[in-house]
Design a protein around this motif. Structure first.
Motif, short mmCIF file in Angstrom:
data_model
loop_
_atom_site.label_atom_id
_atom_site.label_comp_id
_atom_site.label_asym_id
_atom_site.label_seq_id
_atom_site.Cartn_x
_atom_site.Cartn_y
_atom_site.Cartn_z
N ARG A 95 0.87 -1.19 0.00
CA ARG A 95 0.00 0.00 0.00
C ARG A 95 0.89 1.22 0.00
O ARG A 95 1.90 1.27 0.72
CB ARG A 95 -0.92 0.02 1.22
CG ARG A 95 -2.01 1.09 1.16
CD ARG A 95 -2.87 1.08 2.41
NE ARG A 95 -3.65 -0.13 2.57
CZ ARG A 95 -4.98 -0.22 2.42
NH1 ARG A 95 -5.67 0.85 2.07
NH2 ARG A 95 -5.61 -1.36 2.63
N ILE A 96 0.54 2.22 -0.82
CA ILE A 96 1.29 3.46 -0.90
C ILE A 96 0.33 4.60 -0.62
O ILE A 96 -0.74 4.69 -1.24
CB ILE A 96 1.93 3.65 -2.30
CG1 ILE A 96 2.80 2.44 -2.66
CG2 ILE A 96 2.76 4.93 -2.34
CD1 ILE A 96 3.25 2.42 -4.11
N THR A 97 0.67 5.48 0.31
CA THR A 97 -0.22 6.56 0.69
C THR A 97 -0.08 7.75 -0.25
O THR A 97 0.83 7.81 -1.09
CB THR A 97 0.08 7.04 2.12
OG1 THR A 97 1.34 7.74 2.11
CG2 THR A 97 0.15 5.88 3.10
N ALA A 98 -0.97 8.72 -0.07
CA ALA A 98 -0.92 9.93 -0.87
C ALA A 98 0.41 10.66 -0.69
O ALA A 98 0.92 11.30 -1.62
CB ALA A 98 -2.08 10.86 -0.49
N ALA A 99 1.00 10.55 0.49
CA ALA A 99 2.28 11.22 0.78
C ALA A 99 3.48 10.45 0.24
O ALA A 99 4.60 10.94 0.29
CB ALA A 99 2.43 11.43 2.29
N GLY A 100 3.25 9.22 -0.25
CA GLY A 100 4.35 8.40 -0.76
C GLY A 100 4.99 7.52 0.28
O GLY A 100 6.06 6.94 0.03
N ASP A 101 4.37 7.38 1.46
CA ASP A 101 4.83 6.40 2.43
C ASP A 101 4.41 5.01 1.95
O ASP A 101 3.34 4.85 1.35
CB ASP A 101 4.22 6.66 3.81
CG ASP A 101 4.54 8.04 4.34
OD1 ASP A 101 5.58 8.60 3.96
OD2 ASP A 101 3.74 8.58 5.13
N VAL A 102 5.25 4.00 2.22
CA VAL A 102 5.05 2.68 1.62
C VAL A 102 4.98 1.60 2.69
O VAL A 102 5.90 1.45 3.51
CB VAL A 102 6.19 2.36 0.64
CG1 VAL A 102 6.15 0.90 0.20
CG2 VAL A 102 6.13 3.28 -0.57
N ALA A 103 3.89 0.84 2.68
CA ALA A 103 3.79 -0.37 3.50
C ALA A 103 4.29 -1.54 2.67
O ALA A 103 3.84 -1.74 1.53
CB ALA A 103 2.36 -0.61 3.95
N ASN A 104 5.20 -2.30 3.24
CA ASN A 104 5.73 -3.48 2.55
C ASN A 104 6.14 -4.50 3.61
O ASN A 104 6.04 -4.25 4.82
CB ASN A 104 6.91 -3.09 1.65
CG ASN A 104 7.29 -4.20 0.69
OD1 ASN A 104 6.43 -4.73 -0.01
ND2 ASN A 104 8.56 -4.57 0.66
N LYS A 105 6.59 -5.64 3.15
CA LYS A 105 6.95 -6.73 4.05
C LYS A 105 7.84 -6.25 5.18
O LYS A 105 8.75 -5.45 4.98
CB LYS A 105 7.66 -7.83 3.25
CG LYS A 105 8.16 -9.02 4.06
CD LYS A 105 7.03 -9.70 4.82
CE LYS A 105 5.95 -10.23 3.94
NZ LYS A 105 4.82 -10.83 4.72
N ILE A 106 7.58 -6.74 6.38
CA ILE A 106 8.36 -6.37 7.55
C ILE A 106 9.86 -6.55 7.27
O ILE A 106 10.28 -7.56 6.70
CB ILE A 106 7.93 -7.21 8.78
CG1 ILE A 106 8.59 -6.71 10.06
CG2 ILE A 106 8.18 -8.69 8.56
CD1 ILE A 106 8.09 -5.37 10.52
#
Length: 325
Positions: A229-240
């Motif tokens: 998942r990538i937020t509007a601000a460009g922060d990225v959720a990815n594998k731990i």
């Protein structure tokens, strides 16, 4: 192009990712419950792949309940909730569901269209990312590092970050790939190494905690990862483990590139702190290969993902855009 998800005569056929690298085995998913179980047990994993499985699951529900839209909507909601962090799952389920008023055949057509699109989307994103990495890394063969699995097992075909690595390898630009094992379920050493081995790309596996040391020793020219998942601000959720890699890459001045389809962007979420991060069962950490590796009753912190802030990311590459940090 080899695919990891297929539709055949009313059922979904997929590779059981839990059994690799020891056994290449396909499973047949015939009901919505089968699809949900496959997603939750990581039989099917990877943000694009679980999205596509979810869309095909909606097609299964529509075929089973052709005159009961409420039942199909309920099944779709269960599918979308199977894993909370990857936005692709909700996106794909909702896209398939929008065709429900046209009948079960239209729902299936939409899901199959997404399946076909995925290979092309991945090819375009991989090529764009490979072009970028080539420009960042200079003229010689590159030493790359990747985390988790972002190849054809995580998508329908081709892959995102691993797709870019394979594209670079075809150009003769890869000296070696360092593959994080990716604890606790070893998607790197089990799946990514399998794909690189199949493609005859030079690689070495390293424990996750060795990756920053490899950077410090000058063994890495670029880090390539995917996203859930990538937020509007460009922060990225990815594998731990991704966040730690980004911190180490920033410390050593190494480009950190995220490759993900446009469907992974969730612009309804402003920043990374708003992302719901799935926490998985403790036994994934306390049991290894069927044997206990921790004291009985040990408490566990087992988040499936972490969030990397935009300021640590060199670029996010999709099939349409390259967003530089």
């Amino acid at each position: 192009m080899p695919t990891s998800l297929n539709w055949d005569d009313g059922e979904i056929i997929t590779v059981d990712q839990r059994r690799l690298p020891h056994e290449y085995r396909t499973v047949h998913l015939r009901t919505v419950d089968d699809v949900i179980d496959a997603i939750q047990t990581l039989t099917v994993r990877g943000a694009p792949a679980i999205g596509l499985a979810g869309a095909l699951g909606v097609a299964l529900a529509a075929a089973r309940h052709p005159a009961d839209r409420a039942a199909v909507h309920a099944a779709a909601e269960r599918l979308a909730a199977a894993r909370p962090t990857a936005v692709n799952l909700r996106w794909a389920v909702d896209r398939a569901l929008r065709r429900l008023s046209e009948g079960p055949g239209a729902v299936l057509d939409e899901a199959l269209t997404m399946l076909r699109e995925d290979g092309e989307v991945n090819r375009l994103a991989a090529r764009r990312a490979a072009d970028l990495v080539s420009s960042l890394g200079g003229p010689g063969a590159l030493r790359l590092l990747t985390h988790c699995n972002t190849g054809r097992f995580a998508t329908a075909a081709g892959g995102t970050a691993l797709g870019a690595i394979l594209d670079l390898a075809e150009r003769g630009r890869v000296a070696e790939v360092l593959v994080d094992e990716t604890r606790p379920l070893l998607q790197g050493s089990r799946l990514t190494a399998w794909e690189l081995d199949e493609a005859k790309v030079p690689y070495r596996i390293c424990v996750d905690s060795a990756a920053p040391a490899a950077m410090a020793r000058g063994m890495v020219d670029c880090v390539l990862v995917g996203a859930d998942r990538i937020t509007a601000a460009g922060d990225v959720a990815n594998k731990i483990g991704t966040y730690g890699l980004a911190v180490a890459a920033a410390r050593h001045g190494i480009p950190f590139v995220v490759v993900a389809p446009e469907s992974t962007w969730d612009r309804t979420i402003a920043q990374g702190s708003d992302i719901v991060v799935e926490e998985r069962a403790g036994h994934e950490v306390t049991v290894f290969g069927g044997a206990a590796v921790a004291p009985a009753g040990a408490r566990v912190f087992n988040p499936a993902f972490d969030v990397t802030p935009a300021e640590l990311i060199t670029a996010i590459v999709s099939e349409q855009h390259t967003v530089r940090g």
